[in-house]
Scaffold this motif. Structure first.
Motif, PDB file in Angstrom:
ATOM      1  N   ASN A 186       0.831  -1.209   0.000  1.00 18.16           N
ATOM      2  CA  ASN A 186       0.000   0.000   0.000  1.00 18.16           C
ATOM      3  C   ASN A 186       0.869   1.263   0.000  1.00 18.16           C
ATOM      4  OD1 ASN A 186      -1.094   2.060   2.311  1.00 18.16           O
ATOM      5  ND2 ASN A 186      -2.815   1.459   1.013  1.00 18.16           N
TER       6      ASN A 186
ATOM      7  N   ARG B   4      10.357   8.383   0.880  1.00 20.28           N
ATOM      8  CA  ARG B   4      10.604   7.771   2.195  1.00 20.28           C
ATOM      9  C   ARG B   4       9.399   6.867   2.409  1.00 20.28           C
ATOM     10  NH1 ARG B   4      13.382  10.589   6.437  1.00 20.28           N
ATOM     11  NH2 ARG B   4      14.320  11.628   4.674  1.00 20.28           N
TER      12      ARG B   4
ATOM     13  N   VAL C  34      11.462   2.353   8.627  1.00 18.17           N
ATOM     14  CA  VAL C  34      11.393   3.529   7.758  1.00 18.17           C
ATOM     15  C   VAL C  34      12.529   3.368   6.748  1.00 18.17           C
ATOM     16  CG1 VAL C  34      11.293   6.041   7.638  1.00 18.17           C
ATOM     17  CG2 VAL C  34      10.576   4.882   9.732  1.00 18.17           C
TER      18      VAL C  34
ATOM     19  N   ALA D 234      15.919   4.054  13.363  1.00 11.82           N
ATOM     20  CA  ALA D 234      14.454   4.019  13.337  1.00 11.82           C
ATOM     21  C   ALA D 234      13.984   2.566  13.258  1.00 11.82           C
ATOM     22  CB  ALA D 234      13.928   4.808  12.145  1.00 11.82           C
TER      23      ALA D 234
ATOM     24  N   THR E  58      -8.495   0.374   8.457  1.00 12.89           N
ATOM     25  CA  THR E  58      -8.038   1.582   7.775  1.00 12.89           C
ATOM     26  C   THR E  58      -7.465   1.264   6.410  1.00 12.89           C
ATOM     27  OG1 THR E  58      -7.454   2.496   9.929  1.00 12.89           O
ATOM     28  CG2 THR E  58      -6.562   3.619   8.011  1.00 12.89           C
TER      29      THR E  58
ATOM     30  N   ALA F 144       1.817  17.211  -4.310  1.00 11.44           N
ATOM     31  CA  ALA F 144       2.139  15.817  -4.020  1.00 11.44           C
ATOM     32  C   ALA F 144       2.642  15.731  -2.586  1.00 11.44           C
ATOM     33  CB  ALA F 144       3.200  15.320  -4.987  1.00 11.44           C
ATOM     34  N   PRO F 145       2.391  14.619  -1.911  1.00  9.43           N
ATOM     35  CA  PRO F 145       2.828  14.513  -0.519  1.00  9.43           C
ATOM     36  C   PRO F 145       4.348  14.565  -0.412  1.00  9.43           C
ATOM     37  CG  PRO F 145       1.968  12.417  -1.330  1.00  9.43           C
ATOM     38  CD  PRO F 145       1.675  13.441  -2.370  1.00  9.43           C
TER      39      PRO F 145
ATOM     40  N   GLN G 105       8.106  13.673   1.257  1.00 10.18           N
ATOM     41  CA  GLN G 105       8.720  12.386   1.606  1.00 10.18           C
ATOM     42  C   GLN G 105       8.108  11.744   2.841  1.00 10.18           C
ATOM     43  OE1 GLN G 105      12.811  13.549   2.186  1.00 10.18           O
ATOM     44  NE2 GLN G 105      13.394  12.450   0.343  1.00 10.18           N
ATOM     45  N   GLY G 106       7.589  10.556   2.681  1.00 11.96           N
ATOM     46  CA  GLY G 106       7.117   9.780   3.823  1.00 11.96           C
ATOM     47  C   GLY G 106       5.658   9.999   4.180  1.00 11.96           C
TER      48      GLY G 106
ATOM     49  N   SER H  66       2.809   9.936   2.567  1.00  9.01           N
ATOM     50  CA  SER H  66       1.717   9.092   2.063  1.00  9.01           C
ATOM     51  C   SER H  66       1.618   7.767   2.821  1.00  9.01           C
ATOM     52  CB  SER H  66       1.861   8.848   0.553  1.00  9.01           C
ATOM     53  OG  SER H  66       3.008   8.088   0.256  1.00  9.01           O
ATOM     54  N   SER H  67       2.696   7.370   3.495  1.00 12.12           N
ATOM     55  CA  SER H  67       2.640   6.116   4.261  1.00 12.12           C
ATOM     56  C   SER H  67       1.723   6.224   5.485  1.00 12.12           C
ATOM     57  CB  SER H  67       4.040   5.702   4.735  1.00 12.12           C
ATOM     58  OG  SER H  67       4.811   5.152   3.681  1.00 12.12           O
ATOM     59  N   CYS H  68       1.577   7.440   6.024  1.00 11.85           N
ATOM     60  CA  CYS H  68       0.889   7.620   7.313  1.00 11.85           C
ATOM     61  C   CYS H  68      -0.545   7.078   7.287  1.00 11.85           C
ATOM     62  CB  CYS H  68       0.854   9.095   7.708  1.00 11.85           C
ATOM     63  SG  CYS H  68       2.471   9.893   7.744  1.00 11.85           S
ATOM     64  N   SER H  69      -1.219   7.297   6.125  1.00  9.14           N
ATOM     65  CA  SER H  69      -2.642   6.963   6.064  1.00  9.14           C
ATOM     66  C   SER H  69      -2.897   5.457   6.022  1.00  9.14           C
ATOM     67  CB  SER H  69      -3.292   7.639   4.858  1.00  9.14           C
ATOM     68  OG  SER H  69      -2.609   7.275   3.667  1.00  9.14           O
ATOM     69  N   GLY H  70      -1.847   4.640   5.941  1.00  8.35           N
ATOM     70  CA  GLY H  70      -2.022   3.194   6.104  1.00  8.35           C
ATOM     71  C   GLY H  70      -2.631   2.865   7.460  1.00  8.35           C
ATOM     72  N   CYS H  71      -2.308   3.675   8.470  1.00  6.40           N
ATOM     73  CA  CYS H  71      -2.908   3.508   9.802  1.00  6.40           C
ATOM     74  C   CYS H  71      -3.862   4.644  10.157  1.00  6.40           C
ATOM     75  CB  CYS H  71      -1.815   3.433  10.876  1.00  6.40           C
ATOM     76  SG  CYS H  71      -0.891   1.880  10.873  1.00  6.40           S
ATOM     77  N   HIS H  72      -3.453   5.881   9.809  1.00  6.52           N
ATOM     78  CA  HIS H  72      -4.209   7.051  10.282  1.00  6.52           C
ATOM     79  C   HIS H  72      -5.203   7.508   9.228  1.00  6.52           C
ATOM     80  CE1 HIS H  72      -1.667   7.400  13.841  1.00  6.52           C
ATOM     81  NE2 HIS H  72      -0.647   7.118  13.051  1.00  6.52           N
ATOM     82  N   GLY H  73      -6.346   6.831   9.193  1.00  2.00           N
ATOM     83  CA  GLY H  73      -7.329   7.150   8.164  1.00  2.00           C
ATOM     84  C   GLY H  73      -8.734   7.332   8.706  1.00  2.00           C
TER      85      GLY H  73
ATOM     86  N   ILE I 267       8.834   4.861  14.634  1.00  2.00           N
ATOM     87  CA  ILE I 267       8.640   5.483  13.320  1.00  2.00           C
ATOM     88  C   ILE I 267       9.142   6.933  13.326  1.00  2.00           C
ATOM     89  CG2 ILE I 267       6.865   6.262  11.680  1.00  2.00           C
ATOM     90  CD1 ILE I 267       5.338   3.636  12.443  1.00  2.00           C
TER      91      ILE I 267
ATOM     92  N   GLY J  98      12.608   7.889  12.231  1.00  2.00           N
ATOM     93  CA  GLY J  98      12.971   7.863  10.812  1.00  2.00           C
ATOM     94  C   GLY J  98      12.880   9.219  10.138  1.00  2.00           C
ATOM     95  N   PHE J  99      12.496  10.239  10.909  1.00  2.00           N
ATOM     96  CA  PHE J  99      12.301  11.580  10.352  1.00  2.00           C
ATOM     97  C   PHE J  99      12.910  12.616  11.281  1.00  2.00           C
ATOM     98  CE2 PHE J  99       8.963   8.792   8.891  1.00  2.00           C
ATOM     99  CZ  PHE J  99       8.885   9.066   7.530  1.00  2.00           C
TER     100      PHE J  99
END
Lengths: 415, 86
Positions: free
Chosen positions: A325, A348, A368, A382, A408, B17-18, B20-21, B23-30, B66, B69-70
């Motif tokens: 995904n 990333r 990450v 990380a 989700t 466009a999102p 770096q990184g 777009s991954s957030c919404s895999g959980c935070h939706g 997580i 990583g940022f």
């Protein structure tokens, strides 16, 4: 933009708008799982717009994550099934068909009698079982010794076999060498089946034969097994003779160099490779998997074709639904950039995988990633696993988060 | 990068466009409880939470791992982009 020919009326009848004169670029996505369905939906958000065709042979998708709970009767298979109405609602043209031929030079894909010319192609074919890689294990053997590694009928078959097994029976699971779909999956499955046996058939045994000495979330799983299933679950490592060299479905037997194990219920998690269309498209290398550019997920073997999800060689990223995904969203952005002649930014990516060691008791691993020297690489410092000695309430919280994650991600993927 | 003045930036980045990184957030935070939603949320609040997760000063299950990583600056860009999302 070049014009495209559609060579058959059959598809035009099914999806009449497909034959209209196109001004927008066309991206074809093959495979409607976590990677493909997400990519298709996110491509439709691009500005300027992109025409998107999703080619998928099944009318419904059956998700693998959480299917271990179906196996032990804690979850209905219906909760794993998703249709493509929510994908079609975003303007993706969903074609229920199997892509049969890809011509990278012509940028064309054939399905049935139809041929489409694409500007970019995204392959998200998932895995196929590498039949024949484990001697004795073929499609007929899987009817007796299910893999249940592609969710659906195989999941239900394993569930029925467990249900039918008498108390005092022996369940044997074999886990393959790397790489394979869902690295912690065999160990979650062993944990949950051990839970089922402990609560329902406590005189039974579970033997997990492994072709590896090291596996995902190993310390956490082993601590959980020691605590929860000490006399019930036995893990046999590669060094201890766990590598299965042959199976015999006529006797439900696993053979190793050290002897053989006869099972009442036999679950073979077999060697795998990228879904067959990847090899047909020329994007799989001799390992059976697909090397990609880590910025765009474009194949290193065939320009214009992108590969995401389990089929891709994604460096340190595991073959997981979360990863597929996340890769799909990055790939959709990169494809949209490439179609307007822009250079995609270096991505990333994040992965998070939960495993349940018992109902309401979960552990996780996260990572990450960024491209380094052409490979998606772990960012140092990380990621990592849940702490080893976390209190029960933290494990319960992770189980709750796992459930919310599934809701989700399937919502984001399928609508 | 400071967190101040993010409202204007959020409007600009919202359509882009999102970063770096992100777009991954919404895999959980939706939007499925109890996992918090990010879209439209105050970016200063998200940045403060991620800084605390990264520093280990806020109890966490997975976000501490997580957040590392940022960098703080990367977090500001991501939080600002999410603030502009619906």
């Amino acid at each position: 933009m070049k014009r495209r020919a559609l060579l058959s009326g059959a598809l035009a009848l099914a999806t009449p708008f497909i034959a209209r004169a196109q001004t927008a670029p066309l991206v074809v996505v093959i495979g409607g799982g976590f990677g493909g369905a997400t990519a298709a939906r996110f491509l439709r958000r691009a500005d300027p717009p992109i025409d998107v065709v999703l080619v998928e042979p099944s009318s419904t998708f059956t998700a693998c994550p959480f299917s271990n709970e179906v196996i032990i009767g804690q979850r209905d298979i219906a909760a794993q099934r998703f249709d493509y109405r929510g994908v079609a609602a975003t303007g993706v043209r969903v074609v229920q068909s199997a892509a049969t031929r890809i011509n990278p030079a012509q940028r064309s894909v054939a399905f049935g009698d139809n041929l489409l010319n694409y500007d970019r192609l995204i392959l998200s074919p998932g895995i196929d079982i590498a039949w024949g890689a484990l001697p004795g294990y073929d499609e007929a053997a899987a009817e007796r010794m299910p893999h249940a590694w592609k969710a659906g009928e195989q999941t239900l078959l394993l569930r029925r076999q467990l249900d039918a097994m008498a108390d005092g029976g022996v369940v044997v699971i074999s886990a393959p060498a790397n790489p394979y779909r869902c690295p912690p999956g065999p160990y979650e499955r062993a944990s949950l089946i051990a839970y089922y046996l402990k609560t329902r058939k406590p005189r039974s045994k579970l033997i997990l034969l492994d072709s590896k000495d090291i596996f995902s979330k190993q310390k956490l799983f082993q601590a959980a097994w020691k605590e929860l299933y000490p006399d019930l679950l036995e893990w046999v490592s590669l060094s201890d003779g766990g590598k299965v060299t042959r199976v015999d479905p006529s006797t439900n037997t696993f053979e190793t160099d050290f002897g053989s194990h006869k099972a009442d219920v036999a679950n073979v998690i077999p060697p795998e490779r990228a879904g067959a269309i990847a090899a047909a498209a020329g994007v799989a290398d001799r390992t059976g998997w697909c090397p990609i550019d880590p910025v765009t997920f474009e194949s290193k073997l065939q320009p214009g074709i992108h590969v995401i999800g389990d089929a891709a060689i994604a460096g340190a990223m595991p073959k997981s639904a979360f990863a597929a995904n996340a890769q799909a969203k990055v790939c959709a952005d990169a494809v949209a950039q490439l179609l307007v002649g822009s250079a995609p930014v270096e991505p990333r990516l994040i992965n998070t995988c939960y495993s349940k060691v018992a109902p309401g008791n979960a552990i996780s691993v996260a990572g990450v990633y960024r491209p380094v020297n052409g490979q998606l690489t772990d960012i140092e410092g990380a990621g990592g696993t849940s702490p080893l000695n976390a209190p029960a309430e933290q494990r319960a919280k992770e189980a709750e988060y796992a459930d919310a994650w599934f809701e989700t991600i399937t919502r984001e993927t399928f609508g | 990068m400071r967190v101040g003045g993010v409202a204007v930036l959020a409007v600009i980045l919202g359509a882009a466009a999102p970063p770096q990184g992100a777009s991954s957030c919404s895999g959980c935070h939706g939007g499925v409880a109890p996992l918090p939603v990010l879209a439209g949320r105050d970016p200063g609040e998200i940045v403060a939470l991620l800084d605390a997760f990264r520093a280990g000063t806020r109890p966490a299950t997975v976000m501490d791992r997580i957040a590392k990583g940022f960098t703080h600056d990367e977090t500001v860009v991501i939080a600002t982009w999410w603030a502009g999302q619906k």
